[in-house]
Design an enzyme around this catalytic site. Structure first.
Site, PDB file in Angstrom:
ATOM      1  N   GLU A 166       0.843  -1.200   0.000  1.00  0.00           N
ATOM      2  CA  GLU A 166       0.000   0.000   0.000  1.00  0.00           C
ATOM      3  C   GLU A 166       0.873   1.244   0.000  1.00  0.00           C
ATOM      4  O   GLU A 166       0.609   2.218  -0.686  1.00  0.00           O
ATOM      5  CB  GLU A 166      -0.858   0.041   1.269  1.00  0.00           C
ATOM      6  CG  GLU A 166      -1.906  -1.013   1.322  1.00  0.00           C
ATOM      7  CD  GLU A 166      -2.581  -0.984   2.677  1.00  0.00           C
ATOM      8  OE1 GLU A 166      -3.776  -0.770   2.687  1.00  0.00           O
ATOM      9  OE2 GLU A 166      -1.921  -1.145   3.701  1.00  0.00           O
ATOM     10  N   ASP A 213     -10.556 -10.116   4.649  1.00  0.00           N
ATOM     11  CA  ASP A 213     -10.852 -11.506   5.029  1.00  0.00           C
ATOM     12  C   ASP A 213     -11.911 -11.523   6.131  1.00  0.00           C
ATOM     13  O   ASP A 213     -12.254 -10.478   6.674  1.00  0.00           O
ATOM     14  CB  ASP A 213      -9.563 -12.206   5.511  1.00  0.00           C
ATOM     15  CG  ASP A 213      -8.933 -11.472   6.688  1.00  0.00           C
ATOM     16  OD1 ASP A 213      -8.018 -10.663   6.471  1.00  0.00           O
ATOM     17  OD2 ASP A 213      -9.385 -11.675   7.834  1.00  0.00           O
TER      18      ASP A 213
HETATM   19  N1  ADE Z   1      -5.697  -7.518   9.112  1.00  0.00           N
HETATM   20  C1  ADE Z   1      -6.320  -8.070   8.056  1.00  0.00           C
HETATM   21  N2  ADE Z   1      -6.969  -9.203   8.404  1.00  0.00           N
HETATM   22  C2  ADE Z   1      -6.740  -9.366   9.733  1.00  0.00           C
HETATM   23  C3  ADE Z   1      -7.119 -10.358  10.661  1.00  0.00           C
HETATM   24  N3  ADE Z   1      -7.856 -11.393  10.290  1.00  0.00           N
HETATM   25  N4  ADE Z   1      -6.687 -10.212  11.952  1.00  0.00           N
HETATM   26  C4  ADE Z   1      -5.932  -9.145  12.309  1.00  0.00           C
HETATM   27  N5  ADE Z   1      -5.532  -8.200  11.461  1.00  0.00           N
HETATM   28  C5  ADE Z   1      -5.934  -8.298  10.183  1.00  0.00           C
END
Ligand code: ADE
Length: 244
Positions: free
Chosen positions: A7, A212
């Protein structure tokens, strides 16, 4: 500030870099982006790393505000990959000095949440909305849109929780959601930046794209999202923010 090199790289590429300084193992790029003075830095991962970086931005570069851009895992099951969350309040889901003080409360601060700057928050929400409706299709290929089902990316304003933990077990995600109702997503830096900015009285904002579901498939979703999508979002949103 952002916690991903990818990024950061896309923002540095787009700016006119006038100076670079390496302090405490991070390189701070100063210069102009769309005519505005900016300092761009890769924070590294986690709350301590983010605190070091935010403190250096304030004390060595005299920044007037801090924006953290990055990705997050969804806690609220209504969120979809590609949705954007503009943080309203930042919590530390792993802060626990109980029974001395209530769980999540920040010692000596007397509360668990730190609010983002109101004007930064509304500018970020507008920037994200403009990016999604106006710029998105120019920057993200149709293949990527299909692969990540990004067609209907939505912008939300919600609380965010940070902790020194990549959440990849759905039972933990659910538990965090129950302990901190109203938290939309988890990440690893925002609340640390919040606490530093609160200490130095510097307004700040946090904006996160959902990469996610903070569940058993989060590792795979996270890696592919970072390489294909995240860099486009951060640069696009930061540019829209600076245009206001
Ligand atoms: N950043 C992106 N996905 C994450 C996750 N599952 N846990 C902690 N930080 C994150």
């Amino acid at each position: 500030m952002s916690a991903m090199r990818e990024e950061n790289a896309s923002i540095i590429e787009a700016m006119d870099v006038e100076d670079e300084h390496t302090i405490g193992s991070r390189t701070y790029y100063s210069g102009k982006l769309l005519g505005k003075s900016v300092v761009v830095v890769f924070s590294h991962w986690g709350k301590v790393a983010a605190s070091i970086t935010a403190t250096t931005l304030i004390n060595c570069f005299d920044v007037k505000e801090i924006i953290f851009t990055g990705v997050a895992g969804a806690i609220d099951s209504r969120l979809r990959v590609g949705d954007i969350v503009v943080g309203t309040d930042l919590y530390q889901h792993d802060m626990d000095a109980s029974p001395i003080i209530p769980r999540h409360e920040i010692p000596l601060l007397g509360r668990a949440a730190i609010a983002t700057g109101e004007s930064i928050r509304s500018k970020l929400a507008k920037a994200a909305g403009d990016f999604v409706s106006e710029d998105f299709s120019q920057h993200v290929s149709l293949d990527v849109v299909k692969a990540f089902k990004l067609e209907a990316a939505a912008v939300h304003q919600s609380a965010i929780a940070s902790g020194d933990q990549f959440v990849s077990v759905s039972a933990l995600a659910e538990e965090i959601g129950k302990r901190l109702p109203g938290v939309a997503c988890v990440e690893m830096e925002g609340a640390a930046v919040a606490q530093v900015c609160e200490s130095f009285n510097i307004p700040f904002g946090v904006i996160r794209t959902i990469s996610d579901g903070a569940d058993e498939s989060s590792e795979i979703d996270f890696q592919s999202f970072i390489s294909e999508v995240a860099r486009v979002y951060s640069l696009g949103i930061v540019k829209r923010y600076l245009m206001q």
